[in-house]
Structure formats: C-alpha cells, structure tokens
Scaffold this motif. Structure first.
Motif, PDB file in Angstrom:
ATOM      1  N   SER A 117       0.819  -1.227   0.000  1.00 17.39           N
ATOM      2  CA  SER A 117       0.000   0.000   0.000  1.00 17.39           C
ATOM      3  C   SER A 117       0.846   1.268   0.000  1.00 17.39           C
ATOM      4  O   SER A 117       0.402   2.303  -0.487  1.00 17.39           O
ATOM      5  CB  SER A 117      -0.967   0.002   1.189  1.00 17.39           C
ATOM      6  OG  SER A 117      -0.265   0.087   2.392  1.00 17.39           O
ATOM      7  N   ASP A 125       8.554  -5.746   5.095  1.00 19.40           N
ATOM      8  CA  ASP A 125       7.632  -5.090   6.033  1.00 19.40           C
ATOM      9  C   ASP A 125       6.896  -6.172   6.803  1.00 19.40           C
ATOM     10  O   ASP A 125       6.999  -7.356   6.483  1.00 19.40           O
ATOM     11  CB  ASP A 125       6.658  -4.136   5.312  1.00 19.40           C
ATOM     12  CG  ASP A 125       5.814  -4.804   4.249  1.00 19.40           C
ATOM     13  OD1 ASP A 125       5.519  -6.002   4.384  1.00 19.40           O
ATOM     14  OD2 ASP A 125       5.453  -4.134   3.262  1.00 19.40           O
ATOM     15  N   ARG A 180       6.263  -9.300   4.640  1.00 16.74           N
ATOM     16  CA  ARG A 180       6.755  -9.450   3.259  1.00 16.74           C
ATOM     17  C   ARG A 180       8.194  -9.917   3.364  1.00 16.74           C
ATOM     18  O   ARG A 180       9.009  -9.273   4.047  1.00 16.74           O
ATOM     19  CB  ARG A 180       6.666  -8.149   2.465  1.00 16.74           C
ATOM     20  CG  ARG A 180       5.289  -7.872   1.945  1.00 16.74           C
ATOM     21  CD  ARG A 180       5.250  -6.835   0.831  1.00 16.74           C
ATOM     22  NE  ARG A 180       3.900  -6.769   0.290  1.00 16.74           N
ATOM     23  CZ  ARG A 180       2.951  -5.957   0.769  1.00 16.74           C
ATOM     24  NH1 ARG A 180       3.218  -5.126   1.754  1.00 16.74           N
ATOM     25  NH2 ARG A 180       1.749  -5.980   0.247  1.00 16.74           N
TER      26      ARG A 180
HETATM   27  N1  UDP Z   1      -0.686  -6.777   6.624  1.00 16.30           N
HETATM   28  C1  UDP Z   1      -1.344  -7.752   7.335  1.00 16.30           C
HETATM   29  N2  UDP Z   1      -2.697  -7.656   7.493  1.00 16.30           N
HETATM   30  C2  UDP Z   1      -3.431  -6.634   6.984  1.00 16.30           C
HETATM   31  C3  UDP Z   1      -2.757  -5.636   6.244  1.00 16.30           C
HETATM   32  C4  UDP Z   1      -1.390  -5.737   6.076  1.00 16.30           C
HETATM   33  O1  UDP Z   1      -0.726  -8.681   7.831  1.00 16.30           O
HETATM   34  O2  UDP Z   1      -4.658  -6.599   7.193  1.00 16.30           O
HETATM   35  C5  UDP Z   1       0.765  -6.862   6.427  1.00 16.30           C
HETATM   36  C6  UDP Z   1       1.126  -7.192   4.989  1.00 16.30           C
HETATM   37  O3  UDP Z   1       1.257  -8.591   4.814  1.00 16.30           O
HETATM   38  C7  UDP Z   1       2.451  -6.502   4.828  1.00 16.30           C
HETATM   39  C8  UDP Z   1       2.368  -5.302   5.766  1.00 16.30           C
HETATM   40  O4  UDP Z   1       1.339  -5.608   6.696  1.00 16.30           O
HETATM   41  O5  UDP Z   1       3.514  -7.354   5.268  1.00 16.30           O
HETATM   42  C9  UDP Z   1       2.066  -4.003   5.057  1.00 16.30           C
HETATM   43  O6  UDP Z   1       0.912  -4.170   4.289  1.00 16.30           O
HETATM   44  P1  UDP Z   1       0.395  -3.036   3.297  1.00 16.30           P
HETATM   45  O7  UDP Z   1      -0.016  -1.836   4.089  1.00 16.30           O
HETATM   46  O8  UDP Z   1       1.406  -2.821   2.231  1.00 16.30           O
HETATM   47  O9  UDP Z   1      -0.962  -3.571   2.746  1.00 16.30           O
HETATM   48  P2  UDP Z   1      -1.347  -4.562   1.604  1.00 16.30           P
HETATM   49  O10 UDP Z   1      -0.393  -4.443   0.487  1.00 16.30           O
HETATM   50  O11 UDP Z   1      -1.345  -5.888   2.301  1.00 16.30           O
HETATM   51  O12 UDP Z   1      -2.737  -4.090   1.271  1.00 16.30           O
END
Ligand code: UDP
Length: 253
Positions: A100, A175, A203
């Motif tokens: 995100s 992350d 990740r």
């Molecule tokens: N993540 C998670 N649960 C959620 C949202 C994110 O475990 O409900 C983890 C996701 O796997 C990544 C990190 O948090 O390792 C950051 O996620 P991001 O905000 O990039 O969101 P996404 O791409 O999963 O929508």
C-alpha cells in the motif's frame, strides 16, 4: 466429550477458551484471504506452517526480552497463548517500499527506506482497516500517548529481531504487521506482542533472486503459497516432522 468453548473465529485463526484463566488456545486454519476478504482460498498446510513459524518468532522474541502472548505450542495447529485485550490497531513496520505504501505515495516497489517507517491502521473490516495518525488514535481513545510510545518501541525491537533472523537465512524483511495487546499484572498494565508473526503478516523476499516468500504469492497468484512458506520454514530449520503434503500425490498409470 465436552466441546471446548469457541470464543472468536477470524479469517485465519480460531480462539478457544484456554485450560486456565488468562489463557486461550489459538488454532491456525488453512484459510487465506486478501483484499479485505474479496479473494479467498484454502491452502493445504498453511495453518501448520504458520503455527510453527509464529512459535519460532515469538519464542525468539520472548528469549530476548520482548514480551509476547506465546506460552507453548500444543500440537500441529494449536498454541497456548495469554489472553490479552487487543488494541484495535495494526502496527506496520516498513524497511523497503511495497504494497500500500507504493500505491499511496507512488514510491517504486523495492525502494530501500531511509529508516524504518511505522504506520497504524484502525482494525475495522467494514472500513477496510484505514490508515490513522497518532492524533486519531489518541482523540478516539484507542490508546494513550504512553501506549503509543510503548507500541513504537516494541515494533522497532520486533523489526530488529526479525530482520536479523531473516538476514541470516538470506531473506529480506521488507515489512510486517503486528498486533499488540494489554495484560494486567496487579495494577500495572503491560503491552505485549499478540496475534501471530508469519508469512501471512510479513513481506519476505529472497535476497538473491528477489523471489517473494510471503502472502503476496497468494495475493498476486505468483505460484504455490504453501511451497513458499515451506521454504521459509526450511531455511529457519523449523519444518514440522510430519509436514503437510504441499505437493499433491501424482497418479501413476
Ligand atoms: N498486513 C497484514 N494484514 C493486513 C494488512 C497488512 O498482515 O490486514 C501486512 C502485509 O502482509 C504486509 C504489511 O502488513 O507485510 C504491510 O501491508 P500493506 O499496508 O502494504 O498492505 P497490503 O499491500 O497488504 O494491502
């Protein structure tokens, strides 16, 4: 035989009443969801792998003095944990731009960040877990300033530990997300790491090939999810003895 009491069923786990007050049993399912549950599947063996991996990371954290809810693993899919009052925030720590962050700010995936960035998301499925600021958190009473300071300190310690553990096996911790809970010891409140730490919530990129070894394999249909998680477990030396059949048996004619 008396059935134990189910207290909560989430997307990937079930919580049952524990054997003693203050404890719960956490059961890891094979279900996978992404994009706020718009994509769903069952991945054979994922629960077994995540149970083992979360045990491994949480035990390591407990051993270096980072408190977690983990008490012991009970069997292939279940662990005994401390019951906590979950703070309704997802705490994300980022070392490299992905997911995100890349979409929201247009930063290229894979950009090394100048320092770990911590973000908070308000846990609410109906709202799609929105990003919130510290001002929101305090104004709406989800946590107080001291909690925030403690959460940031915990998240950075988890990041240092997890980055080191992964680096040692050739994996970059891009992350991750943790959840934090409150426990009460007499009149004192302590914050501890709760929920799970697994490839579902991190990740993980192979340092040489860049191959994704985490839930993005599922989100983006990049291959066999259980094989990716098995590779992480194999490198860490935590493969269960009776693993799950991640590769289906072939019919011999
Ligand atoms: N993540 C998670 N649960 C959620 C949202 C994110 O475990 O409900 C983890 C996701 O796997 C990544 C990190 O948090 O390792 C950051 O996620 P991001 O905000 O990039 O969101 P996404 O791409 O999963 O929508």
């Amino acid at each position: 035989m008396a059935r134990r009491k189910k207290l909560y069923e989430g997307k990937a786990k079930i919580l049952y009443e524990g054997p003693e007050p203050g404890t719960l049993v956490q059961y890891f399912k094979d279900d996978a969801t992404a994009f706020n549950s718009q994509k769903k599947d069952v991945i054979d063996g994922k629960g077994v792998l995540n149970n083992r991996l979360s045990e491994y990371f949480m035990t390591g954290l407990n051993n270096i003095g980072v408190p977690t809810h983990f008490i012991k693993r009970i069997n292939m899919r279940e662990q005994l944990i401390r019951s906590v009052e979950i703070i309704p925030l997802e705490v994300v720590v980022r070392n490299v731009a992905a997911g995100s962050l890349t979409q929201r700010l247009g930063i290229a995936e894979g950009t090394q960040l100048p320092r770990p960035i911590i973000e908070f998301y308000y846990k609410d499925d109906a709202l799609g877990d929105p990003l919130v600021t510290e001002e929101h958190i305090i104004a709406f009473g989800w946590a107080v300033q001291q909690d925030l300071d403690d959460m940031i300190a915990l998240a950075l310690r988890v990041n240092d530990f997890m980055s080191g553990v992964m680096l040692a096996v050739g994996i970059k911790l891009v992350d991750f997300k943790i959840e934090i809970g409150r426990i009460w010891e007499n009149d004192f409140q302590r914050l501890i790491v709760a929920d799970e730490i697994s490839p579902d919530s991190c990740r993980l990129w192979d340092m040489e090939s860049g191959q994704k070894l985490d839930k993005d394999v599922f989100r983006r249909d990049l291959g066999n999810v259980a094989d990716a998680y098995t590779e992480v477990a194999r490198r860490l030396g935590v493969l269960p003895t009776n693993v799950t059949h991640t590769t289906k048996p072939h019919l011999i004619n």
